[in-house]
Design a protein around this motif. Structure first.
Motif, PDB file in Angstrom:
ATOM      1  N   SER A  11       0.829  -1.206   0.000  1.00 50.92           N
ATOM      2  CA  SER A  11       0.000   0.000   0.000  1.00 50.92           C
ATOM      3  C   SER A  11       0.866   1.260   0.000  1.00 50.92           C
ATOM      4  O   SER A  11       0.345   2.375   0.055  1.00 50.92           O
ATOM      5  N   ARG A  30       0.879 -12.084  -3.665  1.00 55.36           N
ATOM      6  CA  ARG A  30       0.261 -11.901  -2.359  1.00 55.36           C
ATOM      7  C   ARG A  30       0.678 -10.525  -1.874  1.00 55.36           C
ATOM      8  O   ARG A  30       1.881 -10.237  -1.766  1.00 55.36           O
ATOM      9  N   LEU A  31      -0.289  -9.661  -1.626  1.00 54.28           N
ATOM     10  CA  LEU A  31       0.011  -8.289  -1.228  1.00 54.28           C
ATOM     11  C   LEU A  31      -0.060  -8.164   0.282  1.00 54.28           C
ATOM     12  O   LEU A  31      -1.063  -8.518   0.905  1.00 54.28           O
ATOM     13  N   ALA A  33       0.352  -5.870   3.905  1.00 51.90           N
ATOM     14  CA  ALA A  33       0.278  -4.549   4.513  1.00 51.90           C
ATOM     15  C   ALA A  33      -0.205  -4.683   5.946  1.00 51.90           C
ATOM     16  O   ALA A  33      -0.807  -5.696   6.314  1.00 51.90           O
ATOM     17  N   PRO A  36      -4.895  -4.320   5.391  1.00 50.42           N
ATOM     18  CA  PRO A  36      -5.261  -4.829   4.065  1.00 50.42           C
ATOM     19  C   PRO A  36      -6.310  -3.981   3.352  1.00 50.42           C
ATOM     20  O   PRO A  36      -6.399  -4.026   2.119  1.00 50.42           O
ATOM     21  N   LYS A  38      -6.184  -1.006   2.763  1.00 53.89           N
ATOM     22  CA  LYS A  38      -5.491   0.004   1.953  1.00 53.89           C
ATOM     23  C   LYS A  38      -4.798  -0.585   0.726  1.00 53.89           C
ATOM     24  O   LYS A  38      -4.189   0.144  -0.048  1.00 53.89           O
ATOM     25  N   LEU A  39      -4.891  -1.898   0.555  1.00 52.24           N
ATOM     26  CA  LEU A  39      -4.221  -2.542  -0.566  1.00 52.24           C
ATOM     27  C   LEU A  39      -4.952  -2.277  -1.883  1.00 52.24           C
ATOM     28  O   LEU A  39      -6.178  -2.204  -1.906  1.00 52.24           O
ATOM     29  N   ASP A  41      -6.599  -3.100  -5.497  1.00 47.24           N
ATOM     30  CA  ASP A  41      -7.319  -4.244  -6.065  1.00 47.24           C
ATOM     31  C   ASP A  41      -6.749  -4.506  -7.456  1.00 47.24           C
ATOM     32  O   ASP A  41      -7.028  -3.768  -8.398  1.00 47.24           O
ATOM     33  N   ALA A  45      -3.838 -10.750  -7.906  1.00 52.53           N
ATOM     34  CA  ALA A  45      -3.279 -10.452  -6.593  1.00 52.53           C
ATOM     35  C   ALA A  45      -4.264 -10.834  -5.492  1.00 52.53           C
ATOM     36  O   ALA A  45      -5.465 -10.595  -5.616  1.00 52.53           O
ATOM     37  N   ALA A  47      -5.002 -10.299  -1.381  1.00 58.32           N
ATOM     38  CA  ALA A  47      -4.666  -9.522  -0.192  1.00 58.32           C
ATOM     39  C   ALA A  47      -4.398 -10.482   0.957  1.00 58.32           C
ATOM     40  O   ALA A  47      -5.275 -11.249   1.360  1.00 58.32           O
ATOM     41  N   ALA A  62       0.937 -14.486   6.385  1.00 56.26           N
ATOM     42  CA  ALA A  62       0.728 -13.610   5.232  1.00 56.26           C
ATOM     43  C   ALA A  62       1.553 -14.052   4.024  1.00 56.26           C
ATOM     44  O   ALA A  62       1.113 -13.916   2.872  1.00 56.26           O
TER      45      ALA A  62
END
Length: 292
Positions: A11, A30-31, A33, A36, A38-39, A41, A45, A47, A62
């Motif tokens: 993010s 895999r994102l 933060a 999550p 604030k990740l 879209d 990907a 979250a 994670a």
């Protein structure tokens, strides 16, 4: 299954840009933060559950299922090395096969810039994990120059006449994406300095800001003691003050002055100059415009 890249700080200004580039390239991600919500879209990907670097259990959960960890350095803190080590150990426990770490130009145990020492200790821990790794040693960020210019149009600090090869976040992300999407073996064990196209003095930075804003911008050199005195009103912790002041002193020592070709060589595009950065980010210097 296609390989999966875990992108930390997704993010933020580096991780977010890298995630965008990887999504465009069709990479599975895999994102990660702290929040999550604030990740971004992005196609391909997922979250990951919320995780902070210092929470090993949450970080392992994670990262689970990823083949590579792109590790953006944590926000500056007194415990940043411990947080990095915890995150790296969690990645190893989760089974990643490679780590690409965003470090800092001039990282060394005796670096003048205190935060650059944090990066060296993190690099040493990653080296000891036995996994393939790549270190991206970014120079000072171009975005910092307008931010450290006060409303009265003055850059103050003990940088003397030293020079710094500052770089744009966009170019760091471009290099990271190139490393992450190319043959891993090509970059294994490699440390890249990631810099802008030229090395600048703070007087030259001030001149460029002056031309763009249409007002006088000056660099005022301070001594070590003057730098601490001028920042005393911020009521910052001792470690934070040391980081602020020593960043200028590292410029004075030319520890971030070397220019590399990593950006054009790995991305195929020239690195952004400070003038380029200002054209692309007019809001960065809005506080310096006349009658702002």
């Amino acid at each position: 299954m296609p390989p999966v890249i875990a992108v930390s700080g997704a993010s933020g200004r580096i991780g977010g840009r890298v995630a965008q580039r990887l999504a465009t390239a069709g990479v599975s991600q895999r994102l990660l933060a702290r929040d999550p919500a604030k990740l971004p879209d992005l196609p391909g990907a997922i979250a990951a559950p919320a995780a902070e670097y210092g929470d090993g259990v949450a970080m392992r959960r994670a990262i689970e299922g990823a083949d590579t960890l792109f590790l953006v350095s944590a926000r500056e803190s007194a415990d940043r090395v411990r947080e990095h080590i915890t995150a790296v150990d969690a990645a190893v426990a989760a089974g990643v096969q490679r780590i690409v770490y965003v470090s800092f130009q001039g990282a060394a145990p005796d670096a003048t810039f205190t935060f650059a020492r944090d990066h060296w200790h993190t690099e040493r821990h990653i080296r000891g994990c036995g996994l393939p790794f790549t270190f991206l040693r970014d120079s000072f960020y171009l975005a910092a120059f307008p931010a450290m210019t006060s409303d009265d149009g003055v850059i103050r600090g003990p940088a003397g006449e030293g020079r710094v090869a500052a770089v744009a976040h966009e170019d760091v992300a471009g290099v990271a994406a190139a490393v992450l999407t190319s043959d891993a073996g090509e970059h294994n064990g490699v440390t890249y300095d990631v810099t802008g196209p030229v090395s600048l003095s703070l007087a030259e930075v001030a001149d460029t800001l002056g031309r763009v804003t249409g007002r006088e911008i000056r660099y005022v050199a301070e001594s070590h003691d003057e730098a601490y005195a001028s920042r005393a009103g911020y009521d910052a912790a001792a470690w934070e003050l040391a980081g602020w002041v020593s960043s200028y002193e590292a410029i004075a020592a030319n520890e971030m002055s070397a220019v590399s070709d990593a950006v054009p060589r790995l991305t195929g595009s020239p690195a952004r100059s400070f003038a380029d950065y200002l054209r692309e980010h007019p809001n960065s210097y809005r506080h310096l415009l006349p009658n702002a």
